[in-house]
Motif scaffolding. Structure first.
Motif, PDB file in Angstrom:
ATOM      1  N   LEU A   1      78.269  49.828  62.964  1.00  0.00           N
ATOM      2  CA  LEU A   1      79.298  49.418  63.922  1.00  0.00           C
ATOM      3  C   LEU A   1      80.371  50.496  64.085  1.00  0.00           C
ATOM      4  O   LEU A   1      80.828  50.772  65.199  1.00  0.00           O
ATOM      5  CB  LEU A   1      79.942  48.106  63.465  1.00  0.00           C
ATOM      6  CG  LEU A   1      79.063  46.851  63.487  1.00  0.00           C
ATOM      7  CD1 LEU A   1      79.855  45.645  63.012  1.00  0.00           C
ATOM      8  CD2 LEU A   1      78.506  46.615  64.880  1.00  0.00           C
ATOM      9  N   GLU A   2      80.764  51.077  62.992  1.00  0.00           N
ATOM     10  CA  GLU A   2      81.797  52.115  63.055  1.00  0.00           C
ATOM     11  C   GLU A   2      81.308  53.332  63.825  1.00  0.00           C
ATOM     12  O   GLU A   2      82.057  53.933  64.605  1.00  0.00           O
ATOM     13  CB  GLU A   2      82.219  52.514  61.636  1.00  0.00           C
ATOM     14  CG  GLU A   2      82.952  51.412  60.882  1.00  0.00           C
ATOM     15  CD  GLU A   2      83.230  51.771  59.436  1.00  0.00           C
ATOM     16  OE1 GLU A   2      82.598  52.746  58.929  1.00  0.00           O
ATOM     17  OE2 GLU A   2      84.071  51.100  58.803  1.00  0.00           O
ATOM     18  N   ASP A   3      80.035  53.672  63.621  1.00  0.00           N
ATOM     19  CA  ASP A   3      79.485  54.852  64.294  1.00  0.00           C
ATOM     20  C   ASP A   3      79.427  54.660  65.802  1.00  0.00           C
ATOM     21  O   ASP A   3      79.851  55.532  66.561  1.00  0.00           O
ATOM     22  CB  ASP A   3      78.099  55.163  63.747  1.00  0.00           C
ATOM     23  CG  ASP A   3      77.501  56.404  64.367  1.00  0.00           C
ATOM     24  OD1 ASP A   3      77.977  57.513  64.045  1.00  0.00           O
ATOM     25  OD2 ASP A   3      76.582  56.269  65.202  1.00  0.00           O
ATOM     26  N   ILE A   4      78.904  53.514  66.248  1.00  0.00           N
ATOM     27  CA  ILE A   4      78.775  53.319  67.695  1.00  0.00           C
ATOM     28  C   ILE A   4      80.139  53.151  68.365  1.00  0.00           C
ATOM     29  O   ILE A   4      80.323  53.520  69.532  1.00  0.00           O
ATOM     30  CB  ILE A   4      77.862  52.124  68.049  1.00  0.00           C
ATOM     31  CG1 ILE A   4      78.370  50.834  67.411  1.00  0.00           C
ATOM     32  CG2 ILE A   4      76.422  52.405  67.628  1.00  0.00           C
ATOM     33  CD1 ILE A   4      77.556  49.606  67.810  1.00  0.00           C
ATOM     34  N   SER A   5      81.108  52.626  67.617  1.00  0.00           N
ATOM     35  CA  SER A   5      82.440  52.439  68.209  1.00  0.00           C
ATOM     36  C   SER A   5      83.174  53.764  68.364  1.00  0.00           C
ATOM     37  O   SER A   5      84.135  53.855  69.144  1.00  0.00           O
ATOM     38  CB  SER A   5      83.268  51.476  67.346  1.00  0.00           C
ATOM     39  OG  SER A   5      83.521  52.034  66.070  1.00  0.00           O
ATOM     40  N   ASN A   6      82.754  54.790  67.638  1.00  0.00           N
ATOM     41  CA  ASN A   6      83.421  56.092  67.699  1.00  0.00           C
ATOM     42  C   ASN A   6      82.779  57.048  68.711  1.00  0.00           C
ATOM     43  O   ASN A   6      83.196  58.206  68.813  1.00  0.00           O
ATOM     44  CB  ASN A   6      83.411  56.749  66.319  1.00  0.00           C
ATOM     45  CG  ASN A   6      84.329  56.041  65.337  1.00  0.00           C
ATOM     46  OD1 ASN A   6      85.347  55.481  65.734  1.00  0.00           O
ATOM     47  ND2 ASN A   6      83.967  56.050  64.057  1.00  0.00           N
ATOM     48  N   GLN A   7      81.770  56.581  69.427  1.00  0.00           N
ATOM     49  CA  GLN A   7      81.088  57.447  70.376  1.00  0.00           C
ATOM     50  C   GLN A   7      81.800  57.454  71.734  1.00  0.00           C
ATOM     51  O   GLN A   7      82.307  56.428  72.185  1.00  0.00           O
ATOM     52  CB  GLN A   7      79.636  56.994  70.579  1.00  0.00           C
ATOM     53  CG  GLN A   7      78.810  56.961  69.317  1.00  0.00           C
ATOM     54  CD  GLN A   7      78.625  58.341  68.702  1.00  0.00           C
ATOM     55  OE1 GLN A   7      78.563  59.345  69.413  1.00  0.00           O
ATOM     56  NE2 GLN A   7      78.543  58.391  67.375  1.00  0.00           N
ATOM     57  N   ASN A   8      81.805  58.608  72.362  1.00  0.00           N
ATOM     58  CA  ASN A   8      82.354  58.741  73.724  1.00  0.00           C
ATOM     59  C   ASN A   8      81.397  59.621  74.512  1.00  0.00           C
ATOM     60  O   ASN A   8      81.437  60.846  74.409  1.00  0.00           O
ATOM     61  CB  ASN A   8      83.751  59.360  73.688  1.00  0.00           C
ATOM     62  CG  ASN A   8      84.384  59.435  75.075  1.00  0.00           C
ATOM     63  OD1 ASN A   8      83.713  59.245  76.088  1.00  0.00           O
ATOM     64  ND2 ASN A   8      85.674  59.711  75.120  1.00  0.00           N
TER      65      ASN A   8
END
Length: 403
Positions: free
Chosen positions: A172-179
């Motif tokens: 969850l943390e990884d996908i939320s930090n993607q731009n």
């Protein structure tokens, strides 16, 4: 389509399982296919797209991400960034084999992954996405009822596609930090976005956001009524055909010189669907058609029959021969078209006496322009000099050998 079962080392040192679908003729370019979230390299859409690209001379590597399909590793330890790293590892493996990828194709979350990985794969000239989210965090909605548990406990087992998967907080943390927007804007590669307006998993708005963020050259094609996994064979065929037509603009697909004894090159026919009769017909990387049988004969009626191709050859050659003669004579022929019908009594084939004709081609020639009756009559005579006409009327030799 020859296929190699291969393995290569993924981002964390795990052995990843892959298929390398190779052209039956010359190898002209290479592609990598990234599958959807929790899917595998063997979904029908991936197989059909790979098969179609292979007919153009494009080898396709499709592999299972770490922890999925036949690949080693723990899915629970993976995330979006690890998928991107696996793609970069796949490209490095191909480059070591002298087959550096020219094209990246990604489905769903795999589409988002190829958009990110493309900035690290310099050899790639074009990128294709199918049903891709514009934000990797979009996949979280598939297990949003477990989000609180994942956040508080660090992990949870969720059911996706009828199978249990362990999702951890790091995912969850990884996908939320993607731009992806900045990444797409700096892609510097040709982009094709394919998406279905009725996609119930990843909405069409995602395609609009990807397309808007990208710079030219970029293209968008709708997949109409296709579902997210492109499970309908007709939708998969359409997607494959669009990708094949589009990619020819951006990859250098230069076939070698034709072999001795074949001045026009090789026409290659290969099965597109072993369960039916559908065939890919290719004359080099750019000229493609489908051959099939009618529904009444067990086919899917998605291409001309073999006798339809014979009729097309006769009609095309007749029209060209007439045009060449009229052009040389400077006659006022504005337009020519030819209707060809083929008739054959299939049941009589095996019983027909030697030498008896069982095929009949009826040809109706239409000539437009201020032609005299004498000119029209002469052009009708010229039609009989069409090389294909002569081939059909005379005996031909078919030499067959087993490859």
């Amino acid at each position: 389509m020859p296929t190699e079962r291969i393995t290569f080392t993924g981002h964390a040192g795990d052995t990843l399982a892959a298929r390398l679908d190779l052209p039956e003729g010359p190898h002209l370019a290479t592609a990598v296919f990234a599958h959807c979230f929790t899917c595998s390299k063997d979904i029908p859409a991936a197989r059909r797209i790979a098969a179609r690209l292979a007919t153009m001379g494009i080898a396709v590597l499709r592999f299972d991400f770490t922890g999925l399909g036949h690949s080693d590793g723990e899915f629970a330890n993976t995330h979006f960034s690890s998928n991107v790293a696996d793609l970069v590892a796949a490209a490095a493996y191909l480059e070591d084999r002298g087959m550096a990828p020219d094209l990246l194709v990604g489905h769903s979350l795999g589409g988002a992954a190829v958009l990110r990985a493309a900035t690290q794969i310099d050899t790639a000239k074009a990128v294709v996405t199918l049903g891709a989210p514009s934000d990797p965090a979009h996949v979280a909605h598939q297990f949003d009822t477990h989000t609180d548990q994942i956040t508080s406990e660090g992990q949870a087992t969720v059911t996706l596609g009828g199978r249990p998967f362990e999702i951890r907080k790091a995912f969850l943390e990884d996908i939320s930090n993607q731009n992806l927007s900045k990444c797409i804007a700096s892609l510097n590669k040709a982009l094709l976005v394919l998406h279905a307006p009725r996609d119930a998993t990843v909405s069409i708005e995602n395609a609009a956001q990807i397309f808007e963020a990208a710079k030219h050259p970029k293209s968008f094609v709708t997949l109409d009524n296709a579902d997210h996994l492109i499970t309908n064979p007709k939708d998969a065929e359409y997607a494959a055909e669009v990708i094949a037509s589009w990619v020819g603009r951006y990859l250098t697909l230069t076939p070698p010189a034709p072999p001795p004894g074949a001045p026009e090159g090789v026409v290659r026919v290969s099965e597109a669907n072993p369960a039916g009769f559908l065939q890919d017909v290719n004359a080099g990387p750019f000229h493609h058609a489908l051959a099939d049988e009618p529904l009444a004969y067990g086919g899917s009626n998605r291409g001309m029959t073999p006798y339809g191709f014979l009729s097309a050859g006769l009609g095309a050659c007749t029209s060209m021969t007439i045009r060449m003669y009229a052009r040389r004579k400077n006659w006022p022929l504005d337009h020519v078209w030819v209707d060809v019908c083929h008739n054959k009594i299939h049941a009589a084939d095996a019983e027909a006496p030697a030498g008896q004709k069982v095929d009949q081609f009826r040809r109706k020639i239409h000539l437009e322009g201020a032609l005299t009756q004498e000119q029209r009559a002469r052009l009708l005579e010229i039609a009989d000099r069409c090389p294909v006409h002569r081939t059909l009327e005379q005996s031909s030799e078919v030499v067959t050998q087993l490859a």
